[in-house]
Design a protein around this motif. Structure first.
Motif, PDB file in Angstrom:
ATOM      1  N   PRO A   1       1.903   4.950  -3.506  1.00 31.22           N
ATOM      2  CA  PRO A   1       2.624   6.143  -3.046  1.00 31.22           C
ATOM      3  C   PRO A   1       3.973   5.747  -2.457  1.00 31.22           C
ATOM      4  N   THR A   2       5.019   6.427  -2.913  1.00 28.88           N
ATOM      5  CA  THR A   2       6.379   6.030  -2.538  1.00 28.88           C
ATOM      6  C   THR A   2       7.191   7.242  -2.101  1.00 28.88           C
TER       7      THR A   2
ATOM      8  N   TYR B   1       3.110   9.058  -7.932  1.00 24.57           N
ATOM      9  CA  TYR B   1       2.746   9.316  -6.535  1.00 24.57           C
ATOM     10  C   TYR B   1       4.007   9.320  -5.676  1.00 24.57           C
TER      11      TYR B   1
ATOM     12  N   THR C   1       0.825  -1.213   0.000  1.00 21.47           N
ATOM     13  CA  THR C   1       0.000   0.000   0.000  1.00 21.47           C
ATOM     14  C   THR C   1       0.859   1.262   0.000  1.00 21.47           C
ATOM     15  N   ALA C   2       2.171   1.107   0.211  1.00 24.44           N
ATOM     16  CA  ALA C   2       3.092   2.232   0.196  1.00 24.44           C
ATOM     17  C   ALA C   2       4.492   1.705  -0.111  1.00 24.44           C
TER      18      ALA C   2
ATOM     19  N   SER D   1      -2.385  10.431   0.177  1.00 29.04           N
ATOM     20  CA  SER D   1      -2.333   9.418  -0.889  1.00 29.04           C
ATOM     21  C   SER D   1      -3.345   8.308  -0.657  1.00 29.04           C
ATOM     22  N   ALA D   2      -3.742   8.131   0.601  1.00 25.30           N
ATOM     23  CA  ALA D   2      -4.667   7.049   0.931  1.00 25.30           C
ATOM     24  C   ALA D   2      -6.125   7.432   0.688  1.00 25.30           C
ATOM     25  N   THR D   3      -6.368   8.726   0.435  1.00 31.42           N
ATOM     26  CA  THR D   3      -7.749   9.184   0.244  1.00 31.42           C
ATOM     27  C   THR D   3      -8.202   8.970  -1.183  1.00 31.42           C
TER      28      THR D   3
ATOM     29  N   PHE E   1       1.814  13.134   3.353  1.00 26.67           N
ATOM     30  CA  PHE E   1       1.878  12.497   2.037  1.00 26.67           C
ATOM     31  C   PHE E   1       1.142  11.156   2.052  1.00 26.67           C
ATOM     32  N   LEU E   2       1.415  10.341   3.043  1.00 31.94           N
ATOM     33  CA  LEU E   2       0.776   9.016   3.105  1.00 31.94           C
ATOM     34  C   LEU E   2      -0.720   9.132   3.375  1.00 31.94           C
TER      35      LEU E   2
ATOM     36  N   HIS F   1       7.814   9.345 -10.793  1.00 31.00           N
ATOM     37  CA  HIS F   1       6.776   8.529 -10.165  1.00 31.00           C
ATOM     38  C   HIS F   1       5.464   9.313 -10.071  1.00 31.00           C
TER      39      HIS F   1
END
Length: 248
Positions: A197-198, A221, A148-149, A246-248, A242-243, A219
């Motif tokens: 997301p990275t 994300y 997930t990341a 990115s999760a939304t 950021f995390l 990239h």
């Protein structure tokens, strides 16, 4: 009963497998000089390296002064960095009773990367990867998880930033090369997953900041981040925001 004293061996970077097999005997006590060893003050290195050297190599000098190893194996090849070449010269001058052995890890046998891809607290996962230098045959049967990341880059000097990532984070970059025991594998180092997301991380003043920023820009994300000796609240807030976004 034997009274033989163990030799204190320091390692810098990822020495070739042949070196680690040599050290994996009761005659040696191994210290990873890249990592903070106890409460050693990093400022003890200040007379020997300029501030524009990364926190990891400054840690190497501080550890070496405090621990006084009998021998140091330091990777001065393309699998580490040019600054390690100069650090080896400094170590020879400030540790006259220590043998400084320069190595160049060009090993090409893949050990695989189960730790990088398994579900685990990222702090613990990165700690296991750095420990795997001394125990390369461990962790073979770990299952992969759906990521997930992503965390791309080198092991940070300040591992506390890793606590901000979910357990389903996959590791990429030089840290993945580290587990694979091929630190000079540029193709593996450049690999990333464009679908998650990275955070692309490097120590401040490290040459790898160029590649980290370049890949982060490619990239879809990606977040580029560099930190010096410790990660401040600003860097941690960037990762957390950021995390979460990115999760939304």
């Amino acid at each position: 009963m034997s009274t033989t004293t163990k030799q204190r061996a320091g390692i810098v970077g990822v020495p070739p497998l042949a070196v680690m097999e040599l050290l994996a005997t009761p005659e040696f006590e191994i210290f990873d000089l890249d990592e903070p060893q106890g409460k050693i003050d990093i400022e003890s290195e200040s007379p020997f390296l300029p501030r524009v050297y990364c926190g990891v190599l400054r840690t190497v000098i501080a550890n070496s002064i405090a621990l006084q190893p009998d021998i140091i194996y330091i990777d001065t090849g393309p699998g580490k960095c040019d600054c390690a070449v100069h650090t080896a010269i400094v170590l020879e001058d400030i540790l006259p009773n220590c043998a400084i052995v320069r190595t160049k890890n060009t090993d090409a046998v893949d050990f695989a990367t189960p730790l990088c891809r398994t579900r685990m607290n990222l702090f613990e996962k990165m700690s296991a990867i750095t420990a795997s230098i001394q125990h390369p045959y461990s962790y073979k049967a770990l299952p992969s998880c759906l990521p997930t990341a992503g965390f791309w880059g080198v092991p940070p000097r300040d591992f506390t930033i890793l606590n901000l990532f979910p357990d389903t984070t996959h590791i990429y970059g030089w840290a993945r090369c580290m587990e694979n025991k091929t630190p000079d594998n540029i193709e593996l180092e450049m690999h990333y997953n464009p679908d998650i997301p990275t955070v692309f991380f490097a120590q401040s003043f490290c040459a790898k900041t160029a590649l980290a920023r370049h890949l982060a820009a490619k990239h879809p994300y990606g977040l580029y981040l560099d930190c010096d000796v410790t990660a401040g609240n600003s860097a941690k807030a960037k990762i957390q925001a950021f995390l979460e976004l990115s999760a939304t």
